[in-house]
Design a protein around this motif. Sequence first.
Motif, PDB file in Angstrom:
ATOM      1  N   HIS A  83       5.780 129.835  52.916  1.00  0.00           N
ATOM      2  CA  HIS A  83       7.240 130.136  52.581  1.00  0.00           C
ATOM      3  C   HIS A  83       7.978 130.454  53.938  1.00  0.00           C
ATOM      4  O   HIS A  83       7.333 131.107  54.908  1.00  0.00           O
ATOM      5  CB  HIS A  83       7.457 131.172  51.660  1.00  0.00           C
ATOM      6  CG  HIS A  83       7.106 130.406  50.140  1.00  0.00           C
ATOM      7  ND1 HIS A  83       7.798 129.401  49.781  1.00  0.00           N
ATOM      8  CD2 HIS A  83       6.061 130.800  49.121  1.00  0.00           C
ATOM      9  CE1 HIS A  83       7.297 129.084  48.537  1.00  0.00           C
ATOM     10  NE2 HIS A  83       6.242 129.912  48.251  1.00  0.00           N
ATOM     11  N   LEU A  84       9.109 130.480  53.905  1.00  0.00           N
ATOM     12  CA  LEU A  84       9.853 130.620  55.158  1.00  0.00           C
ATOM     13  C   LEU A  84      10.883 131.772  54.956  1.00  0.00           C
ATOM     14  O   LEU A  84      11.637 131.865  53.939  1.00  0.00           O
ATOM     15  CB  LEU A  84      10.602 129.167  55.840  1.00  0.00           C
ATOM     16  CG  LEU A  84       9.815 128.053  56.211  1.00  0.00           C
ATOM     17  CD1 LEU A  84      10.763 127.016  56.284  1.00  0.00           C
ATOM     18  CD2 LEU A  84       9.001 128.530  57.537  1.00  0.00           C
ATOM     19  N   HIS A  85      11.446 132.363  55.914  1.00  0.00           N
ATOM     20  CA  HIS A  85      12.433 133.360  56.066  1.00  0.00           C
ATOM     21  C   HIS A  85      13.369 132.879  57.130  1.00  0.00           C
ATOM     22  O   HIS A  85      12.853 132.556  58.256  1.00  0.00           O
ATOM     23  CB  HIS A  85      12.141 134.787  56.174  1.00  0.00           C
ATOM     24  CG  HIS A  85      11.583 135.561  54.827  1.00  0.00           C
ATOM     25  ND1 HIS A  85      11.380 136.781  54.866  1.00  0.00           N
ATOM     26  CD2 HIS A  85      11.333 134.814  53.618  1.00  0.00           C
ATOM     27  CE1 HIS A  85      10.941 137.052  53.581  1.00  0.00           C
ATOM     28  NE2 HIS A  85      10.825 135.838  52.760  1.00  0.00           N
ATOM     29  N   ILE A  86      14.548 132.847  57.058  1.00  0.00           N
ATOM     30  CA  ILE A  86      15.474 132.245  57.884  1.00  0.00           C
ATOM     31  C   ILE A  86      16.951 133.172  58.191  1.00  0.00           C
ATOM     32  O   ILE A  86      17.349 133.614  56.979  1.00  0.00           O
ATOM     33  CB  ILE A  86      16.183 130.924  57.641  1.00  0.00           C
ATOM     34  CG1 ILE A  86      14.930 129.850  57.288  1.00  0.00           C
ATOM     35  CG2 ILE A  86      17.147 130.258  58.484  1.00  0.00           C
ATOM     36  CD1 ILE A  86      15.181 128.688  56.389  1.00  0.00           C
ATOM     37  N   ALA A  87      17.162 133.607  59.311  1.00  0.00           N
ATOM     38  CA  ALA A  87      18.406 134.492  59.562  1.00  0.00           C
ATOM     39  C   ALA A  87      19.311 133.788  60.538  1.00  0.00           C
ATOM     40  O   ALA A  87      18.789 133.375  61.392  1.00  0.00           O
ATOM     41  CB  ALA A  87      18.070 135.811  59.941  1.00  0.00           C
ATOM     42  N   SER A  88      20.383 133.570  60.043  1.00  0.00           N
ATOM     43  CA  SER A  88      21.327 132.979  61.098  1.00  0.00           C
ATOM     44  C   SER A  88      22.649 133.806  61.157  1.00  0.00           C
ATOM     45  O   SER A  88      23.140 134.255  60.621  1.00  0.00           O
ATOM     46  CB  SER A  88      21.572 131.510  60.423  1.00  0.00           C
ATOM     47  OG  SER A  88      22.257 130.603  61.479  1.00  0.00           O
ATOM     48  N   TYR A  89      23.154 133.791  62.638  1.00  0.00           N
ATOM     49  CA  TYR A  89      24.513 134.287  62.808  1.00  0.00           C
ATOM     50  C   TYR A  89      25.329 133.399  63.673  1.00  0.00           C
ATOM     51  O   TYR A  89      24.725 133.138  64.761  1.00  0.00           O
ATOM     52  CB  TYR A  89      23.960 135.752  63.699  1.00  0.00           C
ATOM     53  CG  TYR A  89      25.295 136.451  64.120  1.00  0.00           C
ATOM     54  CD1 TYR A  89      25.955 137.311  63.268  1.00  0.00           C
ATOM     55  CD2 TYR A  89      25.787 136.423  65.405  1.00  0.00           C
ATOM     56  CE1 TYR A  89      27.297 138.014  63.696  1.00  0.00           C
ATOM     57  CE2 TYR A  89      26.693 137.237  65.847  1.00  0.00           C
ATOM     58  CZ  TYR A  89      27.471 137.817  65.143  1.00  0.00           C
ATOM     59  OH  TYR A  89      28.514 138.561  65.416  1.00  0.00           O
ATOM     60  N   ASN A  90      26.500 133.487  63.377  1.00  0.00           N
ATOM     61  CA  ASN A  90      27.473 132.557  64.308  1.00  0.00           C
ATOM     62  C   ASN A  90      28.257 133.818  65.053  1.00  0.00           C
ATOM     63  O   ASN A  90      28.837 134.680  64.223  1.00  0.00           O
ATOM     64  CB  ASN A  90      28.384 131.863  63.383  1.00  0.00           C
ATOM     65  CG  ASN A  90      28.061 130.794  62.724  1.00  0.00           C
ATOM     66  OD1 ASN A  90      26.848 130.380  62.967  1.00  0.00           O
ATOM     67  ND2 ASN A  90      28.438 130.393  61.538  1.00  0.00           N
ATOM     68  N   ASN A  91      28.474 133.579  66.223  1.00  0.00           N
ATOM     69  CA  ASN A  91      29.362 134.547  67.050  1.00  0.00           C
ATOM     70  C   ASN A  91      30.730 133.903  66.888  1.00  0.00           C
ATOM     71  O   ASN A  91      31.689 134.349  67.844  1.00  0.00           O
ATOM     72  CB  ASN A  91      28.879 134.786  68.529  1.00  0.00           C
ATOM     73  CG  ASN A  91      28.988 133.374  69.440  1.00  0.00           C
ATOM     74  OD1 ASN A  91      29.471 132.404  68.621  1.00  0.00           O
ATOM     75  ND2 ASN A  91      28.778 133.718  70.594  1.00  0.00           N
ATOM     76  N   PHE A  92      31.173 133.219  65.876  1.00  0.00           N
ATOM     77  CA  PHE A  92      32.509 132.775  65.836  1.00  0.00           C
ATOM     78  C   PHE A  92      32.889 132.462  64.298  1.00  0.00           C
ATOM     79  O   PHE A  92      31.842 132.300  63.427  1.00  0.00           O
ATOM     80  CB  PHE A  92      32.826 131.443  66.472  1.00  0.00           C
ATOM     81  CG  PHE A  92      31.755 130.199  66.252  1.00  0.00           C
ATOM     82  CD1 PHE A  92      32.157 129.367  65.205  1.00  0.00           C
ATOM     83  CD2 PHE A  92      30.652 130.234  66.811  1.00  0.00           C
ATOM     84  CE1 PHE A  92      31.428 128.437  65.031  1.00  0.00           C
ATOM     85  CE2 PHE A  92      29.810 129.419  66.467  1.00  0.00           C
ATOM     86  CZ  PHE A  92      30.186 128.372  65.535  1.00  0.00           C
ATOM     87  N   PRO A  93      34.131 132.299  63.847  1.00  0.00           N
ATOM     88  CA  PRO A  93      34.507 132.157  62.319  1.00  0.00           C
ATOM     89  C   PRO A  93      33.742 131.042  61.734  1.00  0.00           C
ATOM     90  O   PRO A  93      33.468 130.044  62.354  1.00  0.00           O
ATOM     91  CB  PRO A  93      35.966 132.166  62.371  1.00  0.00           C
ATOM     92  CG  PRO A  93      36.445 132.592  63.588  1.00  0.00           C
ATOM     93  CD  PRO A  93      35.294 132.299  64.804  1.00  0.00           C
ATOM     94  N   THR A  94      33.098 131.405  60.709  1.00  0.00           N
ATOM     95  CA  THR A  94      32.323 130.030  59.735  1.00  0.00           C
ATOM     96  C   THR A  94      33.277 129.620  59.043  1.00  0.00           C
ATOM     97  O   THR A  94      34.326 129.832  58.357  1.00  0.00           O
ATOM     98  CB  THR A  94      31.366 130.777  58.820  1.00  0.00           C
ATOM     99  OG1 THR A  94      30.542 131.740  59.681  1.00  0.00           O
ATOM    100  CG2 THR A  94      30.615 129.893  58.080  1.00  0.00           C
ATOM    101  N   ALA A  95      33.342 127.972  58.795  1.00  0.00           N
ATOM    102  CA  ALA A  95      34.010 127.157  58.065  1.00  0.00           C
ATOM    103  C   ALA A  95      35.487 127.277  58.422  1.00  0.00           C
ATOM    104  O   ALA A  95      36.282 127.065  57.759  1.00  0.00           O
ATOM    105  CB  ALA A  95      33.771 127.360  56.600  1.00  0.00           C
TER     106      ALA A  95
END
Length: 419
Positions: free
Chosen positions: A114-126
């Motif tokens: 199994h996988l763990h994923i963490a993601s971060y955008n340095n700008f507004p999402t959607a």
Amino acid sequence: MSEGGDNKWVKLVTAQTPTNIAVIKYWGKRDETLILPINDSISVTLDPNHLCTTTTVAVSPTFHQDRMWLNGKEISLSSGRYQNCLREIRNRACDFEDKENGIKISKKEWESLHLHIASYNNFPTAAGLASSAAGFACLVFALAKLMNAKEDQSQLSAIARQGSGSACRSLFGGFVKWIMGKDENGSDSLAVQLVDEKHWDDLVIIIAVVSSRQKETSSTSGMRESVETSLLLKHRAEEVVPKRIVKMEEAIENRDFASFAKLTCADSNQFHAVCLDTSPPIFYMNDTSHRLISCVEKWNRSEETPQVAYTFDAGPNAVLIARDRKAATQLIQRLLFHFPPNSDTELDSYVIGDKSILKDAGIESMKDIEALPPPPEIKDAHKFSGDVSYFICTKPGKGPILLADESQALLNPKTGLPK
């Protein structure tokens, strides 16, 4: 799976991927599941120092299920788009061995880990800044590295495409073409780099963030409605875009800004015309977007040759591409004259990214903004204070990279949980 029976290890990979902005737009799918487009598109990759997604992916025998955190909040991975990307990369996983840490994973074992994923955008999402493009591209790029997949960037782009269409274009820097392809299975619908980010490094990009709210009509449902109801879209995909793609490739190759600007503005306007031609009509731009267009059009027409190109994705934010540094300084002066910040806004948070453009424009304080003269091409100059949330100054940038420094990882290397 590991030497000596110790199964407490966590293996992780962190990657950073840029976002991209289309100058010849992708709008409309011929296959919803595989995300196959009805026309080719071309984009410019933005400098990841200013707009990017950072993603850490981790694998461990101690994980009980696949989990993901986006901008600090846990989100479900049950959507078909995430599942498609995970399945496609798992299918391409290869044997992996890290002798130093006693980790050995066979091709077969990847299926059950199994996988763990963490993601971060340095700008507004959607908000119409292509966050899903950077997000899925980063996910696929990081997973491919984690699982020792042997595919090249174009082959990986065909997987990222199944998460978000425009994600395939974020696997390269510079100017990128998404070839629509002909095969029903989508194997030839992938991205290729036209030129790298150094080819046309005179360009400066200023983004006017008009709104960072989520849009009312998502791109996915908007496209579906346009495909079903807009006759203009059919004409665009079959007659207009193929010719524009050829001309745009030439303009980029020759660094011909006049042609580039003409094509970019025309294609953006036609995309939004298709949105209006959809039933019910879709409104992505607002009054501020229209004022930004007017500001650029008046200036371009007053000069012998275009100084700035504008393009809008599925949202009200303007992406303004200046022909060179000099044009960019004149552009920021015009933008700050027409769209000054509210009195309670700090200049430092109103213009972000490459702030050296402000310095070149002689703007170091709010007083300097107040002292700006009206642009010579404007007869009756109006100001629209507070209509723009902030500006991002950036430029064409490079493709995805791995971040080797563990301190930049978003997951704890011991537990595999968010830091």
